[in-house]
Design a protein around this motif. Structure first.
Motif, short mmCIF file in Angstrom:
data_model
loop_
_atom_site.label_atom_id
_atom_site.label_comp_id
_atom_site.label_asym_id
_atom_site.label_seq_id
_atom_site.Cartn_x
_atom_site.Cartn_y
_atom_site.Cartn_z
N ILE A 60 0.61 -1.02 -0.43
CA ILE A 60 -0.17 -0.61 -0.10
C ILE A 60 0.83 0.99 0.32
CG2 ILE A 60 -1.96 -1.39 1.15
CD1 ILE A 60 -1.13 0.29 3.87
N TYR A 61 2.16 0.97 -0.04
CA TYR A 61 3.63 2.41 0.74
C TYR A 61 2.92 3.69 -1.38
CZ TYR A 61 6.68 5.76 0.96
OH TYR A 61 7.83 6.30 1.05
N PRO A 62 3.49 2.44 -2.03
CA PRO A 62 2.91 3.07 -3.17
C PRO A 62 2.10 3.93 -3.82
CG PRO A 62 3.93 1.35 -3.60
CD PRO A 62 3.45 1.05 -1.92
N ILE A 63 0.66 3.18 -3.06
CA ILE A 63 -0.30 4.19 -3.11
C ILE A 63 -1.06 5.14 -2.27
CG2 ILE A 63 -2.92 4.03 -3.42
CD1 ILE A 63 -2.35 1.26 -3.52
N ILE A 64 -0.49 5.00 -1.04
CA ILE A 64 -0.11 6.05 0.01
C ILE A 64 0.78 7.63 0.05
CG2 ILE A 64 -1.93 5.35 1.21
CD1 ILE A 64 0.68 4.48 3.18
N SER A 65 2.11 7.14 -0.70
CA SER A 65 2.75 8.00 -1.14
C SER A 65 3.17 8.97 -2.13
CB SER A 65 3.65 7.69 -0.60
OG SER A 65 4.35 6.44 -1.72
N GLU A 66 1.87 8.55 -2.78
CA GLU A 66 1.99 8.57 -4.59
C GLU A 66 0.98 10.04 -3.72
OE1 GLU A 66 -1.12 7.17 -8.18
OE2 GLU A 66 0.83 6.40 -7.81
N ALA A 67 0.25 9.54 -3.10
CA ALA A 67 -1.61 10.44 -2.92
C ALA A 67 -1.13 11.92 -2.22
CB ALA A 67 -2.38 10.21 -2.59
N VAL A 68 0.32 11.46 -1.32
CA VAL A 68 0.74 12.20 -0.70
C VAL A 68 1.55 13.67 -1.12
CG1 VAL A 68 2.38 13.32 1.48
CG2 VAL A 68 0.38 11.27 1.45
N GLU A 69 2.36 12.96 -2.63
CA GLU A 69 3.47 13.73 -3.61
C GLU A 69 2.39 14.41 -4.06
OE1 GLU A 69 6.41 14.85 -3.80
OE2 GLU A 69 6.77 13.41 -2.62
N ALA A 70 1.14 13.54 -4.73
CA ALA A 70 0.62 14.49 -5.50
C ALA A 70 0.18 15.80 -4.72
CB ALA A 70 -0.63 13.49 -5.88
N VAL A 71 -0.60 15.83 -4.03
CA VAL A 71 -1.65 16.79 -2.71
C VAL A 71 0.09 17.87 -2.95
CG1 VAL A 71 -2.84 17.24 -0.28
CG2 VAL A 71 -3.49 15.43 -2.51
N GLY A 72 0.93 16.79 -2.02
CA GLY A 72 1.91 18.07 -1.34
C GLY A 72 2.33 17.83 0.07
N PRO A 73 3.68 17.04 0.21
CA PRO A 73 3.90 16.73 1.52
C PRO A 73 3.67 18.48 2.60
CG PRO A 73 5.52 16.31 0.03
CD PRO A 73 5.12 17.02 -0.23
N GLU A 74 3.96 19.19 2.61
CA GLU A 74 3.74 20.09 3.36
C GLU A 74 1.92 19.96 3.59
OE1 GLU A 74 4.41 22.91 5.46
OE2 GLU A 74 5.75 21.82 4.99
N ARG A 75 1.26 20.39 2.00
CA ARG A 75 -0.18 20.49 2.81
C ARG A 75 -0.99 19.98 3.14
NH1 ARG A 75 -2.77 21.42 -3.30
NH2 ARG A 75 -5.01 22.13 -1.63
N VAL A 76 -0.22 18.51 3.28
CA VAL A 76 -1.16 17.52 3.49
C VAL A 76 -0.21 17.85 5.41
CG1 VAL A 76 -0.39 14.48 4.39
CG2 VAL A 76 -0.63 15.51 1.81
#
Length: 160
Positions: free
Chosen positions: A116-132
């Motif tokens: 699941i890591y690739p899925i959740i890390s891709e989502a965080v990266e797409a939104v932006g780590p700072e915004r998350v």
């Protein structure tokens, strides 16, 4: 004829609509990525036990996940059958059992995280780590409020 007005706060409704839809979509996506035979509920319990690094009773697990004892007993039984957890009696109270994660369960959890890591890390990266990072305190506070209310409700219903 009475006018049909929505009495809800549009901000609240929008927030929770987005949270519920995100939850539903994330669960569906992650469930497909989990190793064969593993359900999200199984992963959640394994993750909880691994992070706690301690035994828990089925009742404690049920409270932690806000599910019935019967539902948790069912999940624990499936995990035990798969060899992911050890269930032992409480030596002081034969009516109670303790659940701990097994070495096989730790490996299964690690495999699930890897899936699941690739899925959740891709989502965080797409939104932006700072915004998350900025959103986490708000989401955490909402979760805490619901958790406190659920805990209070459990205390009230157990005394009824």
């Amino acid at each position: 004829m009475a006018e049909n007005k929505d009495p809800g706060d549009p901000l609240s409704i929008a927030l929770f609509s987005e949270m519920f839809m995100a939850d539903q979509l994330a669960r569906a996506r992650l469930a497909k990525a989990l190793p064969k035979g593993m359900e999200l509920s199984h992963f959640s319990v394994l993750n909880h036990l691994a992070r706690a690094n301690a035994e828990r009773t089925p009742a404690q697990l049920a409270r932690a996940f806000h599910v019935t004892r019967g539902a948790m007993t069912n999940t624990v039984s499936k995990l035990e059958w798969a060899g992911y957890v050890h269930v032992r009696p409480d030596w002081d109270d034969a009516r109670r059992k303790f659940v701990s994660i097994s070495a096989t369960g730790r490996k299964a959890r690690e495999a699930a995280i890897a899936a699941i890591y690739p899925i959740i890390s891709e989502a965080v990266e797409a939104v932006g780590p700072e915004r998350v990072r900025n959103a986490l305190p708000v989401i955490r506070e909402i979760r805490r409020r619901f958790d406190e209310e659920a805990t209070q409700d459990e205390g009230t219903s157990s005394r009824s």
